[in-house]
Design a protein around this motif. Structure first.
Motif, short mmCIF file in Angstrom:
data_model
loop_
_atom_site.label_atom_id
_atom_site.label_comp_id
_atom_site.label_asym_id
_atom_site.label_seq_id
_atom_site.Cartn_x
_atom_site.Cartn_y
_atom_site.Cartn_z
N THR A 192 -10.65 -2.00 -0.67
CA THR A 192 -9.80 -1.21 -1.56
C THR A 192 -9.15 -2.04 -2.51
N ASP A 193 -9.01 -3.40 -2.31
CA ASP A 193 -8.37 -4.48 -2.97
C ASP A 193 -9.60 -4.78 -4.17
N ARG A 194 -8.93 -4.56 -5.21
CA ARG A 194 -9.91 -4.87 -6.42
C ARG A 194 -10.16 -6.44 -6.61
N ARG A 195 -9.38 -7.30 -5.85
CA ARG A 195 -9.50 -8.79 -5.88
C ARG A 195 -10.80 -8.97 -5.23
N ARG A 643 -3.00 4.20 -7.95
CA ARG A 643 -3.99 4.89 -7.18
C ARG A 643 -3.98 6.44 -7.43
N TYR A 644 -2.97 7.15 -7.35
CA TYR A 644 -2.73 8.34 -7.74
C TYR A 644 -3.20 8.80 -9.18
N LEU A 645 -2.70 7.90 -10.05
CA LEU A 645 -2.87 7.86 -11.43
C LEU A 645 -4.44 7.63 -11.50
N THR A 727 -9.25 1.77 -5.71
CA THR A 727 -8.52 0.37 -6.19
C THR A 727 -7.30 0.78 -7.24
N GLY A 728 -7.36 1.75 -7.91
CA GLY A 728 -6.24 2.07 -8.97
C GLY A 728 -7.07 1.36 -10.16
N ALA A 729 -7.99 0.92 -10.14
CA ALA A 729 -8.53 0.37 -11.61
C ALA A 729 -8.94 1.21 -12.64
#
Length: 772
Positions: A192-195, A643-645, A727-729
């Protein structure tokens, strides 16, 4: 190295007595089964049980290994040290100990206010309390900076309980993280971490009951040097991706936020009872009211005001948390470890159990509650003339929302249960306090917060700006005034104070901000003459201009971060010489300490629940700890909204949006959508085919052949290409210079989205004082 201070009860580190000739090590060895190659887990258990330095010779003797097996043992010991389960000490020794050795494997967790990396030991026993903080020195010239998640073998220097300085000895580039948080699908875990770019392979016998789509916690498994995904073992199922509460669960576990209370703490909370008026001032006849958001569940502050001779008499009453949370109790230890409550769109991870946070410590209407209060008197101009603290019993007259109070003010109506003149009196005192704030010249940034609205199923319904009303500002001014009084009172009493401090901007940040503002024909005075009102003047000049949001964000980034400290340096942003948090002890440990100091200094209720000498001695370490937990909470809350966005925007892939460029780099642009604040990247590869050059200021990207220029703050039209809730990306494509964007206004995009506005490319000529 400084001598180690004795551990403090409840927060210390366990010590072990030195081993003699007939040590535990020899007793363990006597029971070993000879000739059996141990597993990594057995090796770790042996080193932990030894409690002292052990070498390869002792380990081989314990397990009865021959010279041929020692080669394999060497590789296993290397894997233990690189995973952080054992740390090297001396030339050939290993140790598993709760006091860190001179050299250990550490992992970067973030940066301090000056941008220097902060780390934690990879291996730490939670039973010993919070992991120590390691302040890493900057890397040598020519070396890349240490990034979050990076692991190194570091030389450590003990500088105080829970604190170390570290210097990189060796970078461990191939070392895997100690745990993996991700989504399990098709036998693999996608982080879940985009890194973290690589997936992890889960062997069939290590699935641990996880099902496709589950959010899981996993740990790496030992592996050879083969190609492909590395193996991992699932150790916990957290939830299912896409379900309600999944986003906050990811953020809670990603940041290591404790979300369950020990049984002992729960029992203490359940055993709590209401207060009596004995030893307390009776305030129940005063119609104090709480004013909070519509979705608030705990009410820890109440206000009241009336005209007095030549000004205003105001009362701020705060829940008496110190009555229930005694020093060194199970509740206190857990509150210290958490540091603060953490707020997500769908839940709260509280600092105190619900029996207190929503029960006896919540100022519910029409119910008797214990409180600490401050009575303040101001003249008509808002200058404080006197204040008085006390310990009381109160009964809230009404639970009001910001919207109710604002509507009553605007319409001249009176909410139910509220005296007819109270709202007018509150606003009268507010106007006086606001005048004093204006004279001080504080830093007031206009950066709208995003509010995530969820439906009954926990799915994102909308993301809207959080409305900021005068009723919000009213409560902020009352709370700021009470906080100032608390700091002044503790200084008068010569008691320790946990100050809320905010330093001036650093020279480095100020210079970068100054250069940016000069490009917009805006200037700042020299640092030694800088005052918060100077920033206010800048913000006023850009009000209602296209670059308004960009300048507000730049000014915010240019500031130092607020922190907690027992040594006072003042609060630059509020233009105050002394300031302390007093008004939210339900959700901030700092406020609880201030309450205890006031109780002790004023001998309120004979000092019951007051600050102890042990707590006072721990103030410097506590200040660093709660500053760290506050920043952890802010990062988790921010990531949850992102992440919600992304989940909300994932349903709108292909649509066009009006946006502004919020960042310019060599690898692309960052844009922020005007509609809801969604941010994402425009990769350089998605721009029109050209040779793109970053200008000298780093704020513009120019195409040599097309003549297109993209600069900070520029209004652009973008198409959402990708949104990843995991990830929220978000990834966008910019429409300026895109031939496919030449279709008539209002036409449907290729992905079926709605076309909004079309803007031509520009040429070069062209969470609150309650949180302050």
């Amino acid at each position: 190295m400084p001598r180690r201070a004795p551990p403090l009860k409840g927060f210390g580190v366990r010590s072990r007595a030195p081993l003699g000739k007939k040590s535990a090590l020899h007793r363990i060895a006597a029971t070993a089964e000879p000739g059996v190659m141990p597993t990594l887990e057995k090796l770790r258990e042996f080193i932990q049980a030894a409690g002292q330095r052990v070498g390869k010779t002792e380990i081989a003797a314990h397990f009865g290994l021959n010279s041929d097996q020692r080669i394999e043992l060497r590789g296993m010991l290397r894997e233990l040290t690189e995973s952080g389960h054992a740390t090297p000490i001396g030339r050939k020794g290993l140790i598993a100990h709760d006091r860190l050795p001179d050299m250990a494997v550490v992992e970067m967790t973030g940066t301090d206010p000056d941008g220097d990396p902060i780390a934690r030991p990879v291996q730490w026993d939670k039973a010993n309390g919070p992991a120590p903080i390691i302040y890493m020195h900057r890397e040598a010239a020519g070396q890349p900076a240490l990034a979050p998640g990076q692991r190194v073998l570091a030389r450590l220097k003990f500088i105080g309980i829970g604190r170390y300085e570290g210097r990189t000895f060796k970078r461990l580039h191939s070392t895997a993280p100690t745990r993996i948080l991700g989504v399990f699908e098709d036998g693999r875990i996608t982080p879940t971490d985009r890194r973290q770019k690589a997936d992890w392979r889960v062997p069939a016998n290590e699935v641990n009951g996880a099902r496709p789509g589950d959010i899981v916690l996993a740990e790496p498994l030992p592996s050879g040097h083969g190609l492909g995904a590395r193996p991992a073992r699932i150790i916990e199922r957290i939830g299912k991706m896409g379900e309600a509460r999944a986003v906050s669960l990811i953020c809670i576990h990603a940041h290591g936020i404790p979300d369950s209370f020990p049984e002992e703490a729960e029992e203490e909370a359940e055993a709590a009872k209401g207060v009596t008026k004995r030893g307390r001032e009776d305030l129940r006849a005063i119609p104090l009211v709480t004013i909070d958001g519509e979705d608030a569940r705990d009410f820890d502050d109440a206000v009241w005001a009336e005209p007095s001779e030549g000004g205003w008499r105001c009362l701020v009453a705060i829940a008496d948390v110190a009555h229930y949370v005694k020093p060194d109790s199970a509740l206190d230890r857990e509150a210290w470890a958490r540091g603060n409550s953490v707020y997500f769109p769908d839940r709260v991870v509280p600092m105190l159990p619900e029996a207190l946070s929503n029960g006896w410590c919540s100022l519910r209407p029409k119910e008797d509650r214990g409180c600490l209060f401050v009575e303040m008197n101001f003249d008509k101009s808002g200058t404080k003339t006197s204040h008085r603290f006390g310990r009381g019993i109160m009964k809230s007259a009404a639970r009001l929302t910001y919207e109710q109070v604002q509507a009553a003010r605007d319409a001249g109506t009176v909410p139910d249960g509220v005296p007819a003149d109270l709202i007018a009196h509150l606003y009268g005192a507010f106007d006086a306090l606001l005048a004093d704030r204006a004279r001080r010249g504080t830093l007031d940034l206009d950066l709208p917060e995003r509010r995530v609205l969820l439906d009954a199923k926990g799915q994102v319904e909308a993301v809207v700006p959080r409305t900021r009303l005068d009723s919000h500002k009213l409560i902020e001014e009352f709370m700021v005034a009470a906080n100032v009084c608390a700091a002044e009172e503790l200084e008068r009493l010569q008691q320790p104070c946990m100050y809320r401090v905010h330093d001036r901007p650093s020279d480095e940040k100020l210079e970068g901000l100054r250069q940016f503002l000069q490009s917009l024909d805006l200037n700042l005075p020299a640092r030694d003459r800088l005052h918060p009102r100077d920033f206010g003047g800048i913000l006023e000049r850009v009000k209602d201009r296209p670059e308004e949001r960009l300048v507000n964000e730049a000014v915010l980034r240019g500031q130092a971060q607020a922190a907690y400290d027992p040594d006072n340096i003042g609060h630059f942003g509020l233009a105050l010489s002394r300031y302390a948090h007093f008004t939210s002890p339900i959700r901030r440990y700092a406020d609880l300490l201030v309450h205890r100091a006031l109780i002790r200094g004023l001998n309120l209720s004979k000092g019951e629940g007051g600050l102890t000498d042990a707590e006072t001695a721990r103030f410097p370490d506590t200040a660093e700890h709660i500053t760290s937990t506050e920043r952890r909470a802010a990062a988790a809350e921010r990531e949850a909204v992102d992440r919600y966005l992304a989940a909300f925007m994932a349903t709108r892939v292909g649509e066009l949006f009006e946006a502004r460029i919020s960042g310019v780099t060599r690898f692309g642009l960052f844009v922020t959508v005007e509609e809801n604040g969604a941010s994402g990247i425009v990769p350089l590869a998605s721009l029109p085919d050209d040779r793109w050059t970053l200008d000298e200021t780093g704020r513009g990207l120019s195409g040599r052949n097309t003549g297109l220029t993209f600069s900070l703050g520029q209004a652009v039209e973008v198409r959402l290409a990708e949104a990843t809730p995991r990830t929220g990306a978000m990834v966008f494509a910019i429409m300026q210079g895109d031939p496919s964007a030449a279709s008539p206004r209002g036409a449907r995009s290729r992905a079926g989205g709605k076309r909004l506005s079309k803007s031509p490319a520009r040429r070069p000529s062209e969470r609150s004082s309650r949180r302050q």
